[in-house]
Enzyme design. Structure first.
Site, mmCIF file in Angstrom:
data_model
loop_
_atom_site.group_PDB
_atom_site.id
_atom_site.type_symbol
_atom_site.label_atom_id
_atom_site.label_comp_id
_atom_site.label_asym_id
_atom_site.label_seq_id
_atom_site.Cartn_x
_atom_site.Cartn_y
_atom_site.Cartn_z
ATOM 1 N N HIS A 93 0.855 -1.194 0.000
ATOM 2 C CA HIS A 93 0.000 0.000 0.000
ATOM 3 C C HIS A 93 0.891 1.244 0.000
ATOM 4 O O HIS A 93 1.956 1.249 0.605
ATOM 5 C CB HIS A 93 -0.906 -0.013 1.244
ATOM 6 C CG HIS A 93 -1.984 1.023 1.164
ATOM 7 N ND1 HIS A 93 -1.755 2.354 1.415
ATOM 8 C CD2 HIS A 93 -3.302 0.928 0.843
ATOM 9 C CE1 HIS A 93 -2.887 3.029 1.253
ATOM 10 N NE2 HIS A 93 -3.845 2.185 0.898
ATOM 11 N N GLU A 150 -4.068 2.910 -7.008
ATOM 12 C CA GLU A 150 -4.492 4.039 -6.184
ATOM 13 C C GLU A 150 -3.592 5.250 -6.424
ATOM 14 O O GLU A 150 -2.440 5.268 -5.971
ATOM 15 C CB GLU A 150 -4.415 3.672 -4.697
ATOM 16 C CG GLU A 150 -5.215 2.439 -4.345
ATOM 17 C CD GLU A 150 -5.470 2.321 -2.850
ATOM 18 O OE1 GLU A 150 -6.641 2.341 -2.465
ATOM 19 O OE2 GLU A 150 -4.501 2.218 -2.078
ATOM 20 N N GLY A 156 -7.759 9.168 0.698
ATOM 21 C CA GLY A 156 -8.169 9.854 1.918
ATOM 22 C C GLY A 156 -8.383 11.350 1.762
ATOM 23 O O GLY A 156 -8.462 12.068 2.755
ATOM 24 N N SER A 187 -10.686 7.511 -2.287
ATOM 25 C CA SER A 187 -11.901 8.303 -2.051
ATOM 26 C C SER A 187 -13.151 7.720 -2.719
ATOM 27 O O SER A 187 -13.995 8.458 -3.248
ATOM 28 C CB SER A 187 -11.685 9.756 -2.464
ATOM 29 O OG SER A 187 -10.657 10.336 -1.670
HETATM 30 P P1 PGA Z 1 -9.725 6.018 1.015
HETATM 31 O O1 PGA Z 1 -8.488 5.015 1.063
HETATM 32 O O2 PGA Z 1 -10.912 5.268 0.502
HETATM 33 O O3 PGA Z 1 -9.901 6.456 2.456
HETATM 34 O O4 PGA Z 1 -9.344 7.132 0.109
HETATM 35 C C1 PGA Z 1 -8.260 4.164 -0.006
HETATM 36 C C2 PGA Z 1 -7.133 3.238 0.272
HETATM 37 O O5 PGA Z 1 -6.067 3.689 0.708
HETATM 38 O O6 PGA Z 1 -7.270 2.028 0.050
#
Ligand code: PGA
Length: 227
Positions: A93, A150, A156, A187
């Site tokens: 991640h 991502e 986030g 998000s």
């Molecule tokens: P988020 O995180 O949905 O809070 O943006 C996504 C992730 O890091 O998997």
């Protein structure tokens, strides 16, 4: 109807009591999960045993695995230690690449450890270089793995990527990695999940913040499964 993945990632959140409350609320609605939505939840290591098999139709994933085999690596959770607890594991991640300094080499080693014991790796990537590196280091990833794309700026922040640009990136990634399910994360909320899963190259979504609330996570799942 298209099969879609919805993967929830609790990150470093929830006490045991909070996790039990989430499970109770979620279980009351779990019969609503559509058959064509493969739901995966990645709670903390300490939560894994709370998820009894057959409690609800959700697969469980860990959020990390050791790059080393079992042995003298204090504090590490080796892949065999996850057997029977997790079917999937998140690897690399962007938060771990940033804060825990995980390199492409570490990500490749973790991926190999997971594959060795039959746990499906969900490798997180935010650029094409990370995909190419994984593909050349672990070609067998293709058979069992999933990719979670991502963009760092979308995680986030409430600023999701546009579905069209995420789809274009997923297509580019598919050209490198082949027939691996590619999920978009960053998000994702009940209001935008449909726009992502209906894209041709996007096989599902990764959900951080919106997975922490059981009702909200269910809304994401239901919306992802809608026609
Ligand atoms: P988020 O995180 O949905 O809070 O943006 C996504 C992730 O890091 O998997």
């Amino acid at each position: 109807m298209k099969n879609v993945y919805v993967l929830g990632n609790w990150k470093s959140n929830k006490t045991i009591t909070e996790a039990k409350d989430w499970i109770k609320t979620f279980a009351q609605q779990a019969s609503k999960i559509p058959k064509h939505v493969t739901t995966i939840l990645c709670p903390g290591f300490h939560h894994l045993q709370l998820f009894d098999k057959g409690l609800f139709p959700v697969s469980i994933g860990a959020q990390n695995v050791s790059a080393f085999a079992s042995g003298a690596y204090t504090g590490e959770v080796a892949a065999p230690m996850l057997m029977g607890l997790a079917e999937y594991v998140l690897i690399g991640h962007s938060e771990r690449r940033k804060h825990l300094l995980e390199t492409d080499e570490i990500v490749a080693n973790k991926t190999m450890q997971a594959l060795t014991v039959g746990i499906r790796p969900v490798v997180c990537v935010s650029d094409l270089h990370q995909v190419e590196s994984l593909h050349s280091a672990v070609p067998e990833f293709q058979q069992k793995g999933l990719l979670l794309y991502e963009p760092v700026s979308a995680i986030g922040t409430g600023q999701a990527d546009s579905p069209e640009s995420a789809n274009a990136m997923a297509m580019t990634i598919a050209n490198v990695i082949g027939a691996v399910p590619i999920l978009y994360g960053g998000s994702v909320v009940p209001e935008n999940v449909q726009s992502f899963v209906k894209q041709e190259y996007i096989a599902g979504v990764g959900v951080g913040g919106a997975s922490l609330d059981a009702d909200k996570f269910m809304k994401v799942i239901l919306s992802a499964g809608q026609d």
